[in-house]
Design a protein around this motif. Structure first.
Motif, PDB file in Angstrom:
ATOM      1  N   HIS A 496      33.181 -13.687 -25.203  1.00 27.59           N
ATOM      2  CA  HIS A 496      32.510 -13.379 -26.468  1.00 27.59           C
ATOM      3  C   HIS A 496      31.797 -14.620 -26.987  1.00 27.59           C
ATOM      4  CE1 HIS A 496      33.847  -9.292 -27.055  1.00 27.59           C
ATOM      5  NE2 HIS A 496      35.107  -9.625 -26.785  1.00 27.59           N
ATOM      6  N   SER A 517      36.483  -6.304 -29.683  1.00 24.78           N
ATOM      7  CA  SER A 517      35.184  -6.203 -30.342  1.00 24.78           C
ATOM      8  C   SER A 517      34.852  -7.546 -30.968  1.00 24.78           C
ATOM      9  CB  SER A 517      35.198  -5.119 -31.424  1.00 24.78           C
ATOM     10  OG  SER A 517      36.156  -5.415 -32.425  1.00 24.78           O
ATOM     11  N   ASP A 520      29.302 -10.519 -31.756  1.00 21.16           N
ATOM     12  CA  ASP A 520      28.161 -10.714 -30.868  1.00 21.16           C
ATOM     13  C   ASP A 520      27.556  -9.396 -30.396  1.00 21.16           C
ATOM     14  OD1 ASP A 520      30.137  -9.829 -29.232  1.00 21.16           O
ATOM     15  OD2 ASP A 520      30.106 -11.521 -27.849  1.00 21.16           O
ATOM     16  N   GLN A 521      27.907  -8.289 -31.101  1.00 24.43           N
ATOM     17  CA  GLN A 521      27.359  -6.951 -30.840  1.00 24.43           C
ATOM     18  C   GLN A 521      27.801  -6.385 -29.504  1.00 24.43           C
ATOM     19  OE1 GLN A 521      23.094  -6.973 -31.358  1.00 24.43           O
ATOM     20  NE2 GLN A 521      23.203  -7.917 -33.387  1.00 24.43           N
ATOM     21  N   THR A 522      28.993  -6.772 -29.063  1.00 21.47           N
ATOM     22  CA  THR A 522      29.521  -6.257 -27.804  1.00 21.47           C
ATOM     23  C   THR A 522      30.962  -5.811 -27.982  1.00 21.47           C
ATOM     24  OG1 THR A 522      30.282  -8.426 -27.068  1.00 21.47           O
ATOM     25  CG2 THR A 522      28.041  -7.752 -26.430  1.00 21.47           C
ATOM     26  N   ARG A 524      34.205  -5.303 -25.241  1.00 20.96           N
ATOM     27  CA  ARG A 524      34.591  -5.602 -23.855  1.00 20.96           C
ATOM     28  C   ARG A 524      35.913  -4.918 -23.518  1.00 20.96           C
ATOM     29  NH1 ARG A 524      32.030 -10.065 -21.288  1.00 20.96           N
ATOM     30  NH2 ARG A 524      30.423 -10.991 -22.633  1.00 20.96           N
ATOM     31  N   VAL A 537      31.257  -4.785 -20.298  1.00 17.64           N
ATOM     32  CA  VAL A 537      30.603  -5.026 -21.583  1.00 17.64           C
ATOM     33  C   VAL A 537      29.913  -3.751 -22.043  1.00 17.64           C
ATOM     34  CG1 VAL A 537      28.956  -6.459 -22.834  1.00 17.64           C
ATOM     35  CG2 VAL A 537      30.273  -7.434 -20.934  1.00 17.64           C
ATOM     36  N   ARG A 539      27.388  -2.485 -25.196  1.00 18.77           N
ATOM     37  CA  ARG A 539      26.539  -2.931 -26.293  1.00 18.77           C
ATOM     38  C   ARG A 539      26.544  -1.901 -27.424  1.00 18.77           C
ATOM     39  NH1 ARG A 539      24.853  -8.231 -26.504  1.00 18.77           N
ATOM     40  NH2 ARG A 539      24.654  -9.015 -24.362  1.00 18.77           N
ATOM     41  N   TYR A 541      24.654  -2.926 -30.449  1.00 17.96           N
ATOM     42  CA  TYR A 541      23.420  -3.283 -31.137  1.00 17.96           C
ATOM     43  C   TYR A 541      23.629  -3.557 -32.634  1.00 17.96           C
ATOM     44  CZ  TYR A 541      21.576  -1.501 -26.797  1.00 17.96           C
ATOM     45  OH  TYR A 541      21.330  -1.293 -25.459  1.00 17.96           O
TER      46      TYR A 541
END
Length: 902
Positions: A496, A517, A520-522, A524, A537, A539, A541
């Motif tokens: 992250h 979470s 960084d908008q991801t 995992r 990963v 996304r 957004y």
């Protein structure tokens, strides 16, 4: 799942401000908690918050001595008449001014209210037979040059004394008195805090905020006050007192010649003694609260340094002194018998009931004196763990509503809590860089997990086995994984690029996964149980704020900064659904915002999410005064709960109000004075108290944590107001199941007790009607020899209803063995079928476990008490037999002589 949830209790906060009172039976204490009132039952060891709310926080409450009625007044001067029987609001009255004190007369016929420089006397609710007007004004008294602060009545309810900020105490008669109009007493150099009459006397004790106590003696008794024998001996003198004088007008019926001016007071007060509390405390502490018990002549005074003194009056003999901390004692009161003393501290959120003779605490409760940030339900449901920004972890009993354990090992805010699956340990993560594990049997910190370098943990999760712990860091952007048994650091997951906001364990495709979470908008997915840890990963957004696994592991829900809720399949990482929740946040603004609520709400979002036990719905909350319930399959809003209606919090209004405009701008942007009670005080670091360093602010309504109970019958929320618990309350709810017109209570009873009884069909009809009394009547009428046959013909859906009802009956019904037979038979007959629907049956099993554990504790406590009683009886019997054997025969039969008779 039905969502007929109602507010049940408020935990985490036991006292905020105002006064506290004992109930009429001396078994309970009423405390103001924000805009609600909590009742603490000292006999049954339970607490309950009344399901009534005011528009502002309560500042003073009064309990009628003759009827179960409370008068509670909030910060804006709105008075509520609340019934303790029906627990509803009977009447509302707006004074539109600040009210300092409300006191009922000892006979319960009147109550007095301080109103600016005046005092108003009202008829008590229920005393007028003509109409039910709880606020029927009888008289209004004037004379004070500043705001009135306190009231006290004489024992006969005919005279009352009023203290004011002008440092004077005035004595008024309720009706026209021949010997008393108004009597003013001075002698103080500060605001009058309290005044007290002695028992069956006009002798008075006045106490100022500076700690000066004056003892006043009166030369007239209560009986002589209302006799006019001395009128013939003394000449008439004219007084210009507007309180006692009634000059006729043109509309008066009496002629002008019959009017007589009122005479001066014929009673005389003399100052008998003067005492100072500052000499006892040996510092410049002020007196913040006091109470006087008229029967035992005991006076207690609480000081701003956290100590209190107990004296016997009128000699001012010190009986006891004790310190409760460094925060000022806000309120204190005696019970009717005078054995118990209740003390409340607003700075610590503490409430204490102390038996001063034996020096034993009857009740000692303290909530989090700062914000609650996290919560966790125990796997069986009877306990709740809460963590706050004060660094404390508290365990609460959901049945009694009391906190029974407090852990203070953390040195910073507790951001995450979770129980292990077996319920033997609770883990907490903190910003101090540690994850601590507490033993639920010995209540001690048995394991401390730390990172190799300092880190601030913002989230935490425990796997299903309870052996692996993962925590996400706010500053290093890493996820640390430990072994709980050994305490060793197993893995450091990096990837992250922003603070980690959420972690959760789950099982998907027959393997254990860890989902994280980040900002960084991801999102995992980590397979940490493999030799080589890999991540997938996803996304979103937008900044991901929180993440949750569905209990069956087939779905992952993520909330982002744009108030969108994303649903993903963890096995394929494909998005399965999306909820646009921006419109459900509501429009609201803070006092410091210079824009309307619609514009101010653009930067707010949901920050916490929780699945129900069966995974059909989710609860979401965050920087909003609403908690929303969404359906996971249909992706629609089912219901929205308002966290609070307290307008003392900021973030409740939507538009700018011209009423809050002043010459210096908006009132919300101004730093008000220290004596403003509706502001929270915050001292700057590194300064001492009292050096003008405090800053004032109003807290904002925010939801920090949400969680469903394992039974699914309740859920809890950590908010600015405290720990809110909502329950279904099935006793008052009619929730039928698969009903048709032929199924009625009469038809069910006819099948059970008619000429051709059919208990199987009667049980099915009762389960479909879902009425508690009817189901209990039908089940308890069935013979135990027919239980196996009836359970075998039941389908799976009726078996679940039967198990749920039997679990609830275990807590209240005396037929313990009978219901246990039903539960055992149902589980043995339908166990394999129910196992295939494990996600739906788990809440029912948790309910059974919770009921059995609670009944086990009750039976164990009763057994221990009986064993102790039998041991005592056996010991006393042995002692009496040994004493009888050791006594000589001639001593037993020795005749009595004359000397012994004399």
């Amino acid at each position: 799942m039905k969502f007929a949830y109602k507010f049940q209790n408020l935990l985490g906060t036991v006292y905020n401000q105002g006064n506290i009172v004992f109930t009429s039976d001396d078994n309970g204490v009423l405390s103001a908690v924000g805009n609600r009132i909590s009742a603490f039952d000292l006999k049954r060891n339970r607490s309950q918050t009344l399901p009534v709310e005011s528009h502002k926080s309560f500042t003073c409450i009064a309990l009628s001595p003759t009827s179960p009625i409370i008068i509670a007044v909030d910060e804006d001067g709105e008075a509520l008449v609340i019934s303790l029987v029906s627990k509803t609001i009977l009447h509302r009255h707006r004074f539109n001014r600040k009210i300092y004190d409300v006191q009922f007369s000892p006979d319960g016929r009147r109550f007095a209210v301080t109103f600016e420089q005046n005092v108003r006397i009202f008829t008590a609710p229920g005393q007028r037979s003509v109409d039910f007007n709880p606020f029927h004004l009888e008289r209004e008294f004037y004379g004070s040059h500043d705001e009135t602060t306190c009231i006290d009545w004489t024992s006969d309810s005919k005279v009352f004394a009023v203290g004011a900020k002008d440092m004077n105490t005035r004595i008024y008669p309720v009706a026209r008195c021949p010997n008393l109009g108004v009597y003013s007493l001075g002698g103080h150099s500060d605001v009058i805090l309290n005044c007290f009459f002695a028992r069956n006397s006009l002798a008075l004790y006045t106490l100022s905020r500076s700690g000066q106590l004056c003892v006043w003696d009166c030369d007239t008794s209560l009986q002589e006050l209302w006799t006019d024998d001395a009128e013939e001996q003394q000449p008439e003198t004219i007084t210009n007192d507007p309180l006692t004088e009634h000059r006729p007008t043109d509309g008066d019926e009496q002629p002008q010649a019959e009017w007589q001016p009122k005479r001066r007071n014929r009673i005389v007060y003399t100052k008998k003694a003067r005492h100072y509390y500052r000499e006892l405390s040996k510092d410049q502490s002020n007196v913040t609260s006091s109470c006087f018990h008229k029967d035992t002549k005991l006076l207690v005074a609480g000081l701003s340094n956290g100590s209190f003194f107990l004296h016997e009056m009128p000699d001012f003999t010190l009986i006891h002194s004790l310190s409760l901390g460094e925060q000022s004692i806000t309120s204190c009161t005696f019970n009717r018998g005078g054995e118990w003393l209740a003390l409340a501290t607003a700075g610590l959120g503490q409430l204490i009931v102390w038996e001063w003779q034996s020096q034993v605490f009857v009740l000692k409760q303290q909530g989090h004196y700062d914000q609650l940030l996290s919560l966790a339900y125990s796997p069986d449901g009877p306990y709740l763990a809460t963590g706050g920004s004060d660094g404390k972890v508290k365990l609460w009993n959901t049945t009694s509503g009391f906190s029974f354990v407090t852990f203070t090992e953390h040195t910073s805010s507790v951001t995450a809590l979770q129980f292990t699956q077996n319920g033997r340990a609770v883990l907490s993560a903190s910003l101090d860089g540690t994850v601590r594990a507490y033993d639920m049997m010995r209540y001690r910190n048995f394991r401390t997990l730390a990172s190799p370098r300092p880190a601030q943990f913002s989230c935490m999760a425990v796997d299903y086995s309870g052996e692996v712990v993962a925590a996400g860091s706010r500053d290093s952007f890493e996820v640390f994984v430990w072994s709980l048994q050994t305490g060793r650091l197993l893995e450091v997951l990096s990837g992250h690029e922003a603070p980690v906001s959420g972690v959760a364990f789950g099982s998907a495709a027959d393997k254990q996964l860890l989902v994280t979470s980040s900002w960084d908008q991801t999102v995992r997915l980590w397979d940490i149980f493999q030799a080589k840890v890999q991540s997938e990963v996803i996304r979103v957004y937008a900044e991901a704020l929180t993440v949750a696994f569905r209990p069956d592991g087939n779905e992952v829900a993520v909330c982002d900064l744009n108030s969108k809720i994303h649903f993903f399949d963890p096995s394929t990482t494909e998005q399965t659904g999306l909820i646009e929740a921006k419109a459900d946040l509501g429009n609201f603004r803070r006092d410091q915002d210079l824009v309307c609520g619609k514009t101010a709400s653009k930067g707010r979002s949901f920050t916490t999410i929780c699945y129900s036990a069966d995974g059909s719905v989710i609860l979401v909350g965050g920087r909003s005064k609403y908690i929303c319930v969404y359906h996971t399959k249909e992706h629609i809003l089912l219901r929205r709960f308002a966290v609070s209606q307290n307008w003392s919090f900021t973030g409740m209004t939507e538009f700018l109000s011209k009423r809050s405009n002043t010459e210096l701008g908006q009132r919300g942007t101004m730093d008000l004075a220290q004596n403003d009670s509706d502001k929270m005080r915050m001292s700057l670091p590194g300064v001492r108290a009292g050096d003008m360093s405090s800053r004032h602010f109003r807290p904002e309504v925010v939801v920090y944590g949400l969680q469903f109970s394992p039974t699914g019958q309740s859920w809890a929320a950590c908010s600015t107001e405290g720990l809110l618990i909502y329950s279904t309350q099935r006793d008052e709810l009619f929730d039928p199941f698969d009903l048709d017109p032929t199924i009625t209570p009469q038809a069910t009873r006819h099948l059970m007790h008619g000429p051709s009884p059919d208990p199987g069909r009667a049980l099915v009809m009762a389960l479909r009607l879902n009425q508690t009394k009817l189901m209990a009547e039908v089940i308890e009428s069935i013979d135990k020899s027919e239980i196996l046959l009836i359970v075998q013909i039941l389908s799976d859906k009726y078996t679940k209803l039967l198990l749920t009802f039997c679990a609830m009956q275990l807590e209240t019904s005396p037929h313990l063995e009978f219901y246990l037979m039903w539960i055992k038979t149902a589980l043995f007959v339908h166990g394999k079928k129910l196992k295939s629907h494990s996600s739906n049956i788990m809440p029912i099993l948790h309910t059974l476990q919770k009921a059995l554990l609670r009944k086990k504790d009750d039976v164990l406590r009763l057994t221990q008490r009986n064993v102790a009683t039998l041991d005592y009886a056996e010991t006393m019997l042995k002692l009496s037999l040994e004493e009888k054997k050791s006594r000589p025969v001639d001593e037993e039969m020795e005749p009595l002589d004359d000397h012994s008779l004399r």
